[in-house]
Design a protein around this motif. Structure first.
Motif, PDB file in Angstrom:
ATOM      1  N   GLY A  42       0.819  -1.306  -0.103  1.00 15.66           N
ATOM      2  CA  GLY A  42       0.101  -0.133  -0.136  1.00 15.66           C
ATOM      3  C   GLY A  42       0.902   1.313   0.007  1.00 15.66           C
ATOM      4  O   GLY A  42       0.469   2.372  -0.536  1.00 15.66           O
ATOM      5  N   ALA A  43       1.959   1.335   0.610  1.00 15.41           N
ATOM      6  CA  ALA A  43       2.936   2.426   0.822  1.00 15.41           C
ATOM      7  C   ALA A  43       3.419   2.517  -0.726  1.00 15.41           C
ATOM      8  O   ALA A  43       3.618   3.867  -1.147  1.00 15.41           O
ATOM      9  N   ALA A  44       3.788   1.602  -1.578  1.00 13.34           N
ATOM     10  CA  ALA A  44       4.317   1.743  -2.706  1.00 13.34           C
ATOM     11  C   ALA A  44       3.234   1.909  -3.862  1.00 13.34           C
ATOM     12  O   ALA A  44       3.474   2.708  -4.653  1.00 13.34           O
ATOM     13  N   PHE A  45       2.040   1.345  -3.593  1.00 12.85           N
ATOM     14  CA  PHE A  45       1.067   1.662  -4.514  1.00 12.85           C
ATOM     15  C   PHE A  45      -0.339   2.007  -3.669  1.00 12.85           C
ATOM     16  O   PHE A  45      -1.202   1.029  -3.717  1.00 12.85           O
ATOM     17  N   PRO A  46      -0.719   3.084  -3.586  1.00 11.08           N
ATOM     18  CA  PRO A  46      -1.825   3.487  -2.715  1.00 11.08           C
ATOM     19  C   PRO A  46      -3.045   2.918  -3.373  1.00 11.08           C
ATOM     20  O   PRO A  46      -3.984   2.824  -2.539  1.00 11.08           O
ATOM     21  N   ASN A  47      -2.971   3.066  -4.651  1.00  6.22           N
ATOM     22  CA  ASN A  47      -4.265   2.346  -5.225  1.00  6.22           C
ATOM     23  C   ASN A  47      -4.700   1.229  -4.612  1.00  6.22           C
ATOM     24  O   ASN A  47      -5.876   0.913  -4.497  1.00  6.22           O
ATOM     25  N   ALA A  48      -3.789   0.189  -4.611  1.00  3.73           N
ATOM     26  CA  ALA A  48      -3.933  -1.285  -3.840  1.00  3.73           C
ATOM     27  C   ALA A  48      -4.890  -1.145  -2.592  1.00  3.73           C
ATOM     28  O   ALA A  48      -5.725  -2.040  -2.406  1.00  3.73           O
ATOM     29  N   LYS A  49      -4.465  -0.017  -1.876  1.00  4.93           N
ATOM     30  CA  LYS A  49      -5.194   0.004  -0.419  1.00  4.93           C
ATOM     31  C   LYS A  49      -6.769  -0.144  -0.578  1.00  4.93           C
ATOM     32  O   LYS A  49      -7.520  -0.522   0.061  1.00  4.93           O
ATOM     33  N   GLY A  50      -7.165   0.747  -1.758  1.00  2.00           N
ATOM     34  CA  GLY A  50      -8.599   0.902  -1.960  1.00  2.00           C
ATOM     35  C   GLY A  50      -9.564  -0.446  -2.388  1.00  2.00           C
ATOM     36  O   GLY A  50     -10.483  -0.307  -2.346  1.00  2.00           O
ATOM     37  N   TYR A  51      -8.723  -1.406  -2.594  1.00  3.36           N
ATOM     38  CA  TYR A  51      -9.297  -2.523  -3.393  1.00  3.36           C
ATOM     39  C   TYR A  51      -9.238  -3.874  -2.267  1.00  3.36           C
ATOM     40  O   TYR A  51      -9.771  -4.900  -2.473  1.00  3.36           O
ATOM     41  N   CYS A  52      -8.098  -3.706  -1.408  1.00  2.00           N
ATOM     42  CA  CYS A  52      -8.079  -4.816  -0.459  1.00  2.00           C
ATOM     43  C   CYS A  52      -9.055  -5.000   0.670  1.00  2.00           C
ATOM     44  O   CYS A  52      -9.878  -3.869   1.072  1.00  2.00           O
ATOM     45  N   TRP A  53      -9.390  -6.161   0.971  1.00  2.00           N
ATOM     46  CA  TRP A  53     -10.570  -6.356   2.084  1.00  2.00           C
ATOM     47  C   TRP A  53      -9.997  -7.013   3.194  1.00  2.00           C
ATOM     48  O   TRP A  53      -9.219  -8.114   2.849  1.00  2.00           O
ATOM     49  N   CYS A  54     -10.004  -6.658   4.458  1.00  2.00           N
ATOM     50  CA  CYS A  54      -9.548  -7.274   5.661  1.00  2.00           C
ATOM     51  C   CYS A  54     -10.610  -8.261   6.074  1.00  2.00           C
ATOM     52  O   CYS A  54     -11.734  -7.826   6.472  1.00  2.00           O
ATOM     53  N   ASN A  55     -10.254  -9.326   6.043  1.00  2.51           N
ATOM     54  CA  ASN A  55     -11.033 -10.336   6.784  1.00  2.51           C
ATOM     55  C   ASN A  55     -11.154 -10.657   8.149  1.00  2.51           C
ATOM     56  O   ASN A  55     -10.431  -9.583   8.858  1.00  2.51           O
ATOM     57  N   ASP A  56     -11.859 -11.236   8.772  1.00  3.87           N
ATOM     58  CA  ASP A  56     -12.125 -11.176  10.321  1.00  3.87           C
ATOM     59  C   ASP A  56     -10.852 -11.833  11.000  1.00  3.87           C
ATOM     60  O   ASP A  56     -10.643 -11.296  12.113  1.00  3.87           O
ATOM     61  N   ASP A  57      -9.989 -12.515  10.525  1.00  9.40           N
ATOM     62  CA  ASP A  57      -8.723 -12.666  10.997  1.00  9.40           C
ATOM     63  C   ASP A  57      -7.580 -11.595  10.884  1.00  9.40           C
ATOM     64  O   ASP A  57      -6.461 -11.791  11.388  1.00  9.40           O
ATOM     65  N   GLY A  58      -7.871 -10.595  10.162  1.00  9.27           N
ATOM     66  CA  GLY A  58      -6.898  -9.445  10.094  1.00  9.27           C
ATOM     67  C   GLY A  58      -6.205  -9.400   8.911  1.00  9.27           C
ATOM     68  O   GLY A  58      -5.068  -8.601   8.816  1.00  9.27           O
ATOM     69  N   TYR A  59      -6.118 -10.518   8.093  1.00  4.06           N
ATOM     70  CA  TYR A  59      -5.483 -10.602   6.754  1.00  4.06           C
ATOM     71  C   TYR A  59      -6.160  -9.835   5.762  1.00  4.06           C
ATOM     72  O   TYR A  59      -7.423  -9.768   5.775  1.00  4.06           O
ATOM     73  N   PHE A  60      -5.537  -9.660   4.832  1.00  2.31           N
ATOM     74  CA  PHE A  60      -5.956  -8.742   3.645  1.00  2.31           C
ATOM     75  C   PHE A  60      -6.027  -9.456   2.167  1.00  2.31           C
ATOM     76  O   PHE A  60      -5.185 -10.328   1.932  1.00  2.31           O
ATOM     77  N   LEU A  61      -7.423  -9.548   1.551  1.00  2.00           N
ATOM     78  CA  LEU A  61      -7.564 -10.141   0.554  1.00  2.00           C
ATOM     79  C   LEU A  61      -7.114  -9.004  -0.585  1.00  2.00           C
ATOM     80  O   LEU A  61      -7.932  -8.133  -0.460  1.00  2.00           O
ATOM     81  N   ASP A  62      -6.071  -9.272  -1.383  1.00  4.89           N
ATOM     82  CA  ASP A  62      -5.554  -8.172  -2.195  1.00  4.89           C
ATOM     83  C   ASP A  62      -5.808  -8.648  -3.654  1.00  4.89           C
ATOM     84  O   ASP A  62      -4.920  -9.704  -4.232  1.00  4.89           O
ATOM     85  N   ASP A 107     -21.207  -2.392   2.513  1.00  3.70           N
ATOM     86  CA  ASP A 107     -20.511  -1.704   3.529  1.00  3.70           C
ATOM     87  C   ASP A 107     -18.987  -2.098   3.643  1.00  3.70           C
ATOM     88  O   ASP A 107     -18.931  -3.193   3.983  1.00  3.70           O
ATOM     89  N   TYR A 108     -18.091  -1.023   3.458  1.00  5.39           N
ATOM     90  CA  TYR A 108     -16.661  -1.618   3.395  1.00  5.39           C
ATOM     91  C   TYR A 108     -16.135  -1.917   4.757  1.00  5.39           C
ATOM     92  O   TYR A 108     -14.839  -2.470   5.180  1.00  5.39           O
ATOM     93  N   GLY A 109     -16.879  -1.662   5.953  1.00  2.00           N
ATOM     94  CA  GLY A 109     -16.479  -1.819   7.316  1.00  2.00           C
ATOM     95  C   GLY A 109     -15.935  -0.779   8.202  1.00  2.00           C
ATOM     96  O   GLY A 109     -15.656   0.142   7.354  1.00  2.00           O
ATOM     97  N   PRO A 110     -15.984  -1.289   9.282  1.00  2.00           N
ATOM     98  CA  PRO A 110     -15.359   0.094  10.291  1.00  2.00           C
ATOM     99  C   PRO A 110     -13.874   0.389   9.999  1.00  2.00           C
ATOM    100  O   PRO A 110     -13.430   1.650  10.396  1.00  2.00           O
ATOM    101  N   ASN A 111     -12.982  -0.270   9.396  1.00  2.00           N
ATOM    102  CA  ASN A 111     -11.633   0.044   9.350  1.00  2.00           C
ATOM    103  C   ASN A 111     -11.085   0.693   7.950  1.00  2.00           C
ATOM    104  O   ASN A 111     -10.156   0.815   7.738  1.00  2.00           O
ATOM    105  N   TYR A 112     -12.203   1.023   7.115  1.00  2.00           N
ATOM    106  CA  TYR A 112     -11.883   1.320   5.644  1.00  2.00           C
ATOM    107  C   TYR A 112     -11.765   2.882   5.882  1.00  2.00           C
ATOM    108  O   TYR A 112     -12.378   3.635   6.525  1.00  2.00           O
ATOM    109  N   ASP A 113     -10.935   3.459   5.254  1.00  2.00           N
ATOM    110  CA  ASP A 113     -10.286   4.726   5.113  1.00  2.00           C
ATOM    111  C   ASP A 113     -11.300   5.710   4.244  1.00  2.00           C
ATOM    112  O   ASP A 113     -11.173   5.418   3.178  1.00  2.00           O
ATOM    113  N   ARG A 114     -12.161   6.368   4.895  1.00  2.00           N
ATOM    114  CA  ARG A 114     -13.047   7.064   4.073  1.00  2.00           C
ATOM    115  C   ARG A 114     -12.809   8.581   4.101  1.00  2.00           C
ATOM    116  O   ARG A 114     -13.549   9.430   3.672  1.00  2.00           O
TER     117      ARG A 114
END
Length: 132
Positions: free
Chosen positions: A32-52, A120-127
């Motif tokens: 996400g630091a290298a490619f900020p656009n990727a952060k907008g598409y990743c999904w954080c699952n209930d285990d705290g891992y990201f589907l990218d 709903d993208y969830g409570p941790n999504y940066d809006r």
């Protein structure tokens, strides 16, 4: 962009699983630091891992990368479902977690042909970039 129903979809229909390569929070932070656009598409699952679902440039791709090489393309349609505009629409999908870290999109109500799908993208999504 957005995703629209091509036919009527009944309530409680599982549309499929969110696509992407499973990443640790540290891996996703680096990408996400290298490619900020990727952060907008990743999904954080209930285990705290990201589907990218993005490639090595942070763009949505049918071949998420870097990761384990896979010979088949991945359907990325569900990664393009939007969150509803503030005050203009309600969500019609919910994200349910699976046993292996996957995330499934399920309809909350009957959806009519040509209706846009919203989640709903969830409570941790940066809006912070949303317009009010």
């Amino acid at each position: 962009m957005g995703v629209f129903a091509v036919t009527d979809i009944p309530r409680n229909t599982t549309l499929g699983s969110y696509p992407g390569y499973l990443r640790t929070p540290q891996e996703m932070a680096i990408k996400g630091a290298a490619f900020p656009n990727a952060k907008g598409y990743c999904w954080c699952n209930d285990d705290g891992y990201f589907l990218d679902p993005t490639d090595e440039r942070g763009e949505v791709s049918s071949r998420p990368a870097p990761g384990v090489w896979w010979p088949l393309e991945v359907d990325t349609t569900l990664s393009r479902v939007n969150e509803p505009p503030i005050g203009f629409a309600e969500v019609n999908l919910v994200a349910n977690s699976g046993a292996q870290g996957e995330v499934y999109y399920v309809t909350l109500k009957d959806i009519r042909e040509n209706e846009e799908l919203f989640i709903d993208y969830g409570p941790n999504y940066d809006r912070s970039t949303y317009r009010k």
